[in-house]
Design a protein around this motif. Sequence first.
Motif, PDB file in Angstrom:
ATOM      1  N   PRO A   1      66.080  27.545  13.266  1.00 58.32           N
ATOM      2  CA  PRO A   1      64.694  27.885  13.610  1.00 58.32           C
ATOM      3  C   PRO A   1      64.366  27.853  15.100  1.00 58.32           C
ATOM      4  O   PRO A   1      63.483  28.584  15.545  1.00 58.32           O
ATOM      5  CB  PRO A   1      63.888  26.834  12.844  1.00 58.32           C
ATOM      6  CG  PRO A   1      64.756  26.476  11.680  1.00 58.32           C
ATOM      7  CD  PRO A   1      66.160  26.539  12.194  1.00 58.32           C
ATOM      8  N   GLY A   2      65.077  27.040  15.890  1.00 58.40           N
ATOM      9  CA  GLY A   2      64.744  26.978  17.312  1.00 58.40           C
ATOM     10  C   GLY A   2      65.429  28.022  18.160  1.00 58.40           C
ATOM     11  O   GLY A   2      65.124  28.155  19.355  1.00 58.40           O
ATOM     12  N   LEU A   3      66.357  28.814  17.574  1.00 60.08           N
ATOM     13  CA  LEU A   3      67.136  29.757  18.376  1.00 60.08           C
ATOM     14  C   LEU A   3      66.271  30.856  18.978  1.00 60.08           C
ATOM     15  O   LEU A   3      66.346  31.141  20.181  1.00 60.08           O
ATOM     16  CB  LEU A   3      68.251  30.369  17.525  1.00 60.08           C
ATOM     17  CG  LEU A   3      69.104  31.444  18.204  1.00 60.08           C
ATOM     18  CD1 LEU A   3      69.761  30.915  19.469  1.00 60.08           C
ATOM     19  CD2 LEU A   3      70.158  31.978  17.225  1.00 60.08           C
TER      20      LEU A   3
ATOM     21  N   ASP B   1      71.760  38.228  21.971  1.00 59.98           N
ATOM     22  CA  ASP B   1      70.755  39.146  22.510  1.00 59.98           C
ATOM     23  C   ASP B   1      69.961  39.679  21.319  1.00 59.98           C
ATOM     24  O   ASP B   1      70.229  39.316  20.161  1.00 59.98           O
ATOM     25  CB  ASP B   1      71.381  40.272  23.344  1.00 59.98           C
ATOM     26  CG  ASP B   1      72.341  41.158  22.565  1.00 59.98           C
ATOM     27  OD1 ASP B   1      72.386  41.062  21.315  1.00 59.98           O
ATOM     28  OD2 ASP B   1      73.048  41.950  23.203  1.00 59.98           O
ATOM     29  N   THR B   2      68.979  40.517  21.590  1.00 59.56           N
ATOM     30  CA  THR B   2      68.074  40.953  20.527  1.00 59.56           C
ATOM     31  C   THR B   2      68.823  41.691  19.416  1.00 59.56           C
ATOM     32  O   THR B   2      68.665  41.389  18.227  1.00 59.56           O
ATOM     33  CB  THR B   2      66.974  41.853  21.111  1.00 59.56           C
ATOM     34  OG1 THR B   2      66.290  41.147  22.148  1.00 59.56           O
ATOM     35  CG2 THR B   2      65.967  42.241  20.046  1.00 59.56           C
ATOM     36  N   ALA B   3      69.661  42.667  19.798  1.00 57.16           N
ATOM     37  CA  ALA B   3      70.409  43.421  18.787  1.00 57.16           C
ATOM     38  C   ALA B   3      71.382  42.510  18.055  1.00 57.16           C
ATOM     39  O   ALA B   3      71.561  42.619  16.837  1.00 57.16           O
ATOM     40  CB  ALA B   3      71.151  44.581  19.441  1.00 57.16           C
ATOM     41  N   GLY B   4      72.021  41.588  18.789  1.00 55.18           N
ATOM     42  CA  GLY B   4      72.974  40.678  18.170  1.00 55.18           C
ATOM     43  C   GLY B   4      72.333  39.787  17.127  1.00 55.18           C
ATOM     44  O   GLY B   4      72.918  39.528  16.059  1.00 55.18           O
ATOM     45  N   VAL B   5      71.130  39.301  17.404  1.00 49.95           N
ATOM     46  CA  VAL B   5      70.432  38.448  16.442  1.00 49.95           C
ATOM     47  C   VAL B   5      70.060  39.251  15.200  1.00 49.95           C
ATOM     48  O   VAL B   5      70.160  38.748  14.071  1.00 49.95           O
ATOM     49  CB  VAL B   5      69.185  37.811  17.080  1.00 49.95           C
ATOM     50  CG1 VAL B   5      68.333  37.106  16.028  1.00 49.95           C
ATOM     51  CG2 VAL B   5      69.594  36.817  18.162  1.00 49.95           C
TER      52      VAL B   5
ATOM     53  N   GLY C   1      63.563  43.052  24.771  1.00 45.66           N
ATOM     54  CA  GLY C   1      63.068  43.165  23.405  1.00 45.66           C
ATOM     55  C   GLY C   1      62.618  41.827  22.845  1.00 45.66           C
ATOM     56  O   GLY C   1      62.736  40.777  23.487  1.00 45.66           O
ATOM     57  N   THR C   2      62.086  41.886  21.635  1.00 43.15           N
ATOM     58  CA  THR C   2      61.587  40.695  20.954  1.00 43.15           C
ATOM     59  C   THR C   2      62.653  40.182  20.004  1.00 43.15           C
ATOM     60  O   THR C   2      63.172  40.926  19.171  1.00 43.15           O
ATOM     61  CB  THR C   2      60.311  41.029  20.162  1.00 43.15           C
ATOM     62  OG1 THR C   2      59.327  41.543  21.069  1.00 43.15           O
ATOM     63  CG2 THR C   2      59.767  39.781  19.477  1.00 43.15           C
TER      64      THR C   2
ATOM     65  N   MET D   1      65.662  31.487  23.021  1.00 45.52           N
ATOM     66  CA  MET D   1      66.032  32.732  23.697  1.00 45.52           C
ATOM     67  C   MET D   1      64.831  33.354  24.384  1.00 45.52           C
ATOM     68  O   MET D   1      64.925  33.854  25.516  1.00 45.52           O
ATOM     69  CB  MET D   1      66.658  33.706  22.694  1.00 45.52           C
ATOM     70  CG  MET D   1      68.017  33.251  22.166  1.00 45.52           C
ATOM     71  SD  MET D   1      68.696  34.359  20.888  1.00 45.52           S
ATOM     72  CE  MET D   1      69.001  35.839  21.855  1.00 45.52           C
ATOM     73  N   GLU D   2      63.673  33.330  23.714  1.00 45.55           N
ATOM     74  CA  GLU D   2      62.453  33.872  24.323  1.00 45.55           C
ATOM     75  C   GLU D   2      62.057  33.058  25.549  1.00 45.55           C
ATOM     76  O   GLU D   2      61.593  33.608  26.558  1.00 45.55           O
ATOM     77  CB  GLU D   2      61.312  33.874  23.298  1.00 45.55           C
ATOM     78  CG  GLU D   2      61.486  34.852  22.145  1.00 45.55           C
ATOM     79  CD  GLU D   2      61.250  36.302  22.550  1.00 45.55           C
ATOM     80  OE1 GLU D   2      60.964  36.555  23.743  1.00 45.55           O
ATOM     81  OE2 GLU D   2      61.362  37.176  21.676  1.00 45.55           O
ATOM     82  N   ALA D   3      62.244  31.753  25.475  1.00 44.61           N
ATOM     83  CA  ALA D   3      61.849  30.895  26.596  1.00 44.61           C
ATOM     84  C   ALA D   3      62.743  31.120  27.811  1.00 44.61           C
ATOM     85  O   ALA D   3      62.260  31.178  28.950  1.00 44.61           O
ATOM     86  CB  ALA D   3      61.903  29.423  26.166  1.00 44.61           C
ATOM     87  N   HIS D   4      64.052  31.254  27.588  1.00 47.08           N
ATOM     88  CA  HIS D   4      64.984  31.388  28.715  1.00 47.08           C
ATOM     89  C   HIS D   4      65.143  32.839  29.166  1.00 47.08           C
ATOM     90  O   HIS D   4      65.588  33.083  30.298  1.00 47.08           O
ATOM     91  CB  HIS D   4      66.348  30.812  28.337  1.00 47.08           C
ATOM     92  CG  HIS D   4      66.359  29.317  28.259  1.00 47.08           C
ATOM     93  ND1 HIS D   4      66.529  28.512  29.366  1.00 47.08           N
ATOM     94  CD2 HIS D   4      66.195  28.472  27.213  1.00 47.08           C
ATOM     95  CE1 HIS D   4      66.489  27.238  29.001  1.00 47.08           C
ATOM     96  NE2 HIS D   4      66.276  27.186  27.693  1.00 47.08           N
ATOM     97  N   GLN D   5      64.853  33.789  28.294  1.00 45.88           N
ATOM     98  CA  GLN D   5      64.955  35.214  28.627  1.00 45.88           C
ATOM     99  C   GLN D   5      66.332  35.580  29.184  1.00 45.88           C
ATOM    100  O   GLN D   5      66.479  36.365  30.131  1.00 45.88           O
ATOM    101  CB  GLN D   5      63.860  35.624  29.614  1.00 45.88           C
ATOM    102  CG  GLN D   5      62.475  35.735  29.003  1.00 45.88           C
ATOM    103  CD  GLN D   5      62.388  36.850  27.972  1.00 45.88           C
ATOM    104  OE1 GLN D   5      62.591  38.028  28.289  1.00 45.88           O
ATOM    105  NE2 GLN D   5      62.103  36.485  26.726  1.00 45.88           N
ATOM    106  N   LEU D   6      67.356  34.970  28.585  1.00 49.20           N
ATOM    107  CA  LEU D   6      68.732  35.237  28.991  1.00 49.20           C
ATOM    108  C   LEU D   6      69.545  35.638  27.769  1.00 49.20           C
ATOM    109  O   LEU D   6      69.394  35.062  26.682  1.00 49.20           O
ATOM    110  CB  LEU D   6      69.361  34.003  29.642  1.00 49.20           C
ATOM    111  CG  LEU D   6      68.818  33.611  31.014  1.00 49.20           C
ATOM    112  CD1 LEU D   6      69.394  32.265  31.438  1.00 49.20           C
ATOM    113  CD2 LEU D   6      69.152  34.679  32.052  1.00 49.20           C
ATOM    114  N   ALA D   7      70.419  36.617  27.947  1.00 50.10           N
ATOM    115  CA  ALA D   7      71.339  37.035  26.895  1.00 50.10           C
ATOM    116  C   ALA D   7      72.742  36.541  27.239  1.00 50.10           C
ATOM    117  O   ALA D   7      73.134  36.534  28.409  1.00 50.10           O
ATOM    118  CB  ALA D   7      71.341  38.554  26.756  1.00 50.10           C
ATOM    119  N   VAL D   8      73.471  36.138  26.218  1.00 55.22           N
ATOM    120  CA  VAL D   8      74.851  35.685  26.408  1.00 55.22           C
ATOM    121  C   VAL D   8      75.737  36.488  25.460  1.00 55.22           C
ATOM    122  O   VAL D   8      75.606  36.380  24.241  1.00 55.22           O
ATOM    123  CB  VAL D   8      74.998  34.173  26.110  1.00 55.22           C
ATOM    124  CG1 VAL D   8      76.443  33.738  26.390  1.00 55.22           C
ATOM    125  CG2 VAL D   8      74.026  33.361  26.931  1.00 55.22           C
TER     126      VAL D   8
END
Length: 446
Positions: free
Chosen positions: A403-405, A356-360, A394-395, A409-416
Amino acid sequence: MSDGIPAKAREYLARPGFAGLWRSLRKRLENNELAIRGWVVVELDYEAAEDVSGLLGRLIGPGRARVSLTDLDAALRSSAVAHGLVTVVGEMTGGPLTDRKAVSRTRREQKLDVWARWEAAIADSGLDAAPWVSRWQEGVRRAGLISRAGNDVDTVIRRTVAVLRALSETIPLGDRDATAMAEALPAAPSFELSELAGRACSDAHALDEGQLTAALVLRALAAATGESVPKTSVARRELWALSGVTPDRVSGTVMAWSVRPPGEHLWARSMRDRADLGLVSHVTLQEWHAAADRLWAAPGEQVFACENPQVLQAAARADVKTPLLCTSGNPATVALRVIDCLIAGGAVVRYHGDFDTAGVRIAKRLFERGVRPWRYAVEDYLASIDRARLPLTGTVPVTPWSPGLASAMEAHQLAVHEEALLDVLLDDLASGSAAQWSLGSRHPGM
């Protein structure tokens, strides 16, 4: 005798019939700038009516009576009392009268002067244009915090601004982009609380629990981060930590499972003993300082790290023997120091966190310190998105280790979250197969 009123005149004015009149006059005069004008309306019994009639030299009947302040003042001055109304009322009601409007006006002027100094200090700080400042200011006004400072108000203002300026060196408090703070959090630990207080306030205790400067700074951080104003000690510590400040040396920990430091130092033996007993260790910053010059793992040893305590709990339940650390979300100062110590000693640290955004953001900071990914690349994300259907908010920051991660994530809009991958992560820990520890390890530098 007092204030020059003759004893007999004073005795006359102290008669019970006058008591209600003096009280009414005191209230009227104090609320009207001590001006001798207008009327007061009082209830007079027969005795009081007789007393007031004798003073004014005209007949006033019992009941509801309207008494002129001008007439009373003239009567007193021309009588044996020989003093005006303001002096007499003060003497007969316990002390000098107060011009309440003047006092209120002075207080308003003083408050405006304080707020002018407060606003000037904020403007000088370079934070004035930040979008959160107006919310913070309004909250401080409503809470009446500045008025609590009393004679220390200038010190409190100076310290508050100094702390915010120090914090703005590590988090974008002064950024005019409203999203900058959200994207920067959780922030990497940059200060211990006492260190920040000593640097900004020249007093290591200026930001202790209960200090007004601490309350003002925490309100600013809440406004800047979009968090609620913390009401409990736990919430205050969490907000400090979120902003990159370690509250103390004992509350922030890194959890350790099956960590067996080499050597015969008492601390190393105690850690091995706890691992042999199947116990999780909660290592504090205090303990890190006690063992700062010790190896935490043998050179070349693989040590894993996770974000969520449920992963470590599952590893302990399964009794896996691979060493595992848990940051419990945003790494506390002690977690970063242990990780740095491991890497400096030649160990290999591999990290997995929430997708997720915070995790990244957390992962990115750790990878920049030399940590390597553990199933934390684009392939790992794509393989796991069918396990949880949590919306992404979030962004997502850039992910140079894969580089593709970020774009995936933005494309799928899903957090795991990590809990969804417990079986995969436990298999990795149990297998000890370095080839399976991270698809992301194929990327350069990882």
